[in-house]
Design a protein around this motif. Structure first.
Motif, mmCIF file in Angstrom:
data_model
loop_
_atom_site.group_PDB
_atom_site.id
_atom_site.type_symbol
_atom_site.label_atom_id
_atom_site.label_comp_id
_atom_site.label_asym_id
_atom_site.label_seq_id
_atom_site.Cartn_x
_atom_site.Cartn_y
_atom_site.Cartn_z
ATOM 1 N N LEU A 39 83.198 -7.574 -18.935
ATOM 2 C CA LEU A 39 83.684 -8.600 -18.008
ATOM 3 C C LEU A 39 83.842 -8.019 -16.611
ATOM 4 C CD1 LEU A 39 86.399 -10.046 -20.389
ATOM 5 C CD2 LEU A 39 84.277 -11.186 -19.707
ATOM 6 N N HIS A 40 83.657 -8.864 -15.614
ATOM 7 C CA HIS A 40 83.790 -8.416 -14.225
ATOM 8 C C HIS A 40 85.082 -8.953 -13.624
ATOM 9 C CE1 HIS A 40 82.710 -12.441 -12.778
ATOM 10 N NE2 HIS A 40 81.805 -12.435 -13.734
ATOM 11 N N GLU A 41 85.515 -8.315 -12.563
ATOM 12 C CA GLU A 41 86.687 -8.775 -11.818
ATOM 13 C C GLU A 41 86.489 -10.244 -11.446
ATOM 14 O OE1 GLU A 41 90.318 -8.357 -9.613
ATOM 15 O OE2 GLU A 41 89.338 -6.738 -10.716
ATOM 16 N N GLY A 42 87.487 -11.045 -11.719
ATOM 17 C CA GLY A 42 87.419 -12.470 -11.380
ATOM 18 C C GLY A 42 86.807 -13.353 -12.448
ATOM 19 N N ALA A 43 86.394 -12.781 -13.576
ATOM 20 C CA ALA A 43 85.769 -13.583 -14.636
ATOM 21 C C ALA A 43 86.795 -14.516 -15.287
ATOM 22 C CB ALA A 43 85.135 -12.676 -15.691
ATOM 23 N N ARG A 44 86.260 -15.547 -15.941
ATOM 24 C CA ARG A 44 87.086 -16.538 -16.657
ATOM 25 C C ARG A 44 86.776 -16.386 -18.143
ATOM 26 N NH1 ARG A 44 88.794 -20.868 -13.474
ATOM 27 N NH2 ARG A 44 88.579 -22.250 -15.273
ATOM 28 N N VAL A 45 87.812 -16.091 -18.953
ATOM 29 C CA VAL A 45 87.590 -15.778 -20.363
ATOM 30 C C VAL A 45 88.627 -16.480 -21.237
ATOM 31 C CG1 VAL A 45 88.959 -13.639 -20.217
ATOM 32 C CG2 VAL A 45 87.244 -13.890 -22.019
ATOM 33 N N LEU A 46 88.176 -16.879 -22.426
ATOM 34 C CA LEU A 46 89.026 -17.519 -23.419
ATOM 35 C C LEU A 46 89.139 -16.609 -24.625
ATOM 36 C CD1 LEU A 46 90.446 -20.007 -24.810
ATOM 37 C CD2 LEU A 46 88.139 -20.655 -25.599
ATOM 38 N N ALA A 62 90.601 -6.380 -17.904
ATOM 39 C CA ALA A 62 89.164 -6.458 -17.634
ATOM 40 C C ALA A 62 88.826 -7.390 -16.477
ATOM 41 C CB ALA A 62 88.420 -6.907 -18.895
ATOM 42 N N VAL A 63 89.516 -8.520 -16.363
ATOM 43 C CA VAL A 63 89.164 -9.498 -15.323
ATOM 44 C C VAL A 63 90.007 -9.350 -14.063
ATOM 45 C CG1 VAL A 63 88.354 -11.125 -17.072
ATOM 46 C CG2 VAL A 63 90.671 -11.373 -16.149
ATOM 47 N N GLY A 64 91.065 -8.550 -14.132
ATOM 48 C CA GLY A 64 91.900 -8.310 -12.963
ATOM 49 C C GLY A 64 92.750 -9.511 -12.591
ATOM 50 N N PRO A 65 93.537 -9.366 -11.527
ATOM 51 C CA PRO A 65 94.463 -10.431 -11.136
ATOM 52 C C PRO A 65 93.766 -11.703 -10.652
ATOM 53 C CG PRO A 65 94.510 -8.632 -9.555
ATOM 54 C CD PRO A 65 93.679 -8.169 -10.706
ATOM 55 N N SER A 66 92.520 -11.597 -10.199
ATOM 56 C CA SER A 66 91.822 -12.796 -9.715
ATOM 57 C C SER A 66 91.101 -13.542 -10.835
ATOM 58 C CB SER A 66 90.818 -12.416 -8.625
ATOM 59 O OG SER A 66 89.785 -11.602 -9.169
ATOM 60 N N GLY A 67 91.051 -12.966 -12.023
ATOM 61 C CA GLY A 67 90.387 -13.617 -13.141
ATOM 62 C C GLY A 67 91.299 -14.612 -13.832
ATOM 63 N N VAL A 68 90.717 -15.353 -14.771
ATOM 64 C CA VAL A 68 91.456 -16.338 -15.561
ATOM 65 C C VAL A 68 91.365 -15.931 -17.025
ATOM 66 C CG1 VAL A 68 91.532 -18.744 -16.324
ATOM 67 C CG2 VAL A 68 91.014 -18.208 -13.935
ATOM 68 N N VAL A 69 92.523 -15.826 -17.663
ATOM 69 C CA VAL A 69 92.595 -15.524 -19.090
ATOM 70 C C VAL A 69 93.333 -16.665 -19.775
ATOM 71 C CG1 VAL A 69 93.468 -13.943 -20.860
ATOM 72 C CG2 VAL A 69 92.612 -13.026 -18.680
#
Length: 199
Positions: A39-46, A62-69
């Motif tokens: 996963l990259h910074e900013g990715a959206r994952v479920l 993995a997605v960092g603070p800008s991502g969506v988990v």
């Protein structure tokens, strides 16, 4: 498992309070499986069927603070256990059925699903629903912190040729559901099948 959600909820409700204590050493396997999603910074994952949310922390890293988990589960008691463990700080928890996700089509980059596939009442249809919410080229990780043989031994059963997680069966199921399997690992220490959503 049956189509009856009540049965699934009863099964997991009875186990939610001590679920993490029963499997205290799974953390490194979860982190390793999440890393393989790349996963990259900013990715959206479920995290589909997130249970007590053990994957939420490595997914957030993995997605960092800008991502969506997001973590979705059918059983309120499992989500309550995730909150008690503080894992709701790493992702938004949803009381939801993975067969009918309250998400827009193609809104995610990836889905992580630990131990989920054996509990899907209609695997092909349910995996198509996961494909619906992932963009073309997005990824799916079907994971279990121990392999098929170790899991069967733990449950006191034998692996049979019709085992859903056997590579040929799973590859065909994923292909019928909009996914292309890209790698498959079945060892005592873990089970991990990675797939890409077909475009």
């Amino acid at each position: 498992m049956s189509d009856d959600h009540t049965h699934v909820q009863e099964f997991f409700t009875a186990r939610a309070a001590d679920w993490d204590a029963r499997f205290p050493d799974d953390g490194p396997a979860y982190a390793s499986a999440v890393a393989e999603l790349a996963l990259h910074e900013g990715a959206r994952v479920l995290d589909a069927g997130c249970g007590t949310g053990r994957a939420l922390t490595p997914l957030r890293t993995a997605v960092g603070p800008s991502g969506v988990v997001l973590g979705a589960d059918l059983t309120p008691a499992m989500l309550e256990a995730a909150v008690r463990a503080g894992r709701d700080r790493d992702g938004l928890l949803l009381l939801a059925d993975v067969a009918a996700l309250p998400l827009h089509s193609e809104s995610l980059d990836a889905v992580f699903a630990a131990g989920l596939v054996a509990h899907l009442p209609q695997p092909a249809q349910n995996l198509r629903e996961l494909a619906r919410v992932v963009r073309p080229g997005g990824t799916l990780a079907l994971f279990h912190p121990i392999g098929r043989a170790a899991l069967a031994a733990r449950q006191g059963r034998q692996i049979t040729p019709d085992d859903l997680r056997a590579e040929p069966n799973l590859r065909a199921l994923l292909a019928r559901s909009g996914w292309r399997m890209t790698s498959y690992v079945d060892e005592d220490a873990r089970f991990l099948a990675l797939s890409v959503r077909e475009g």
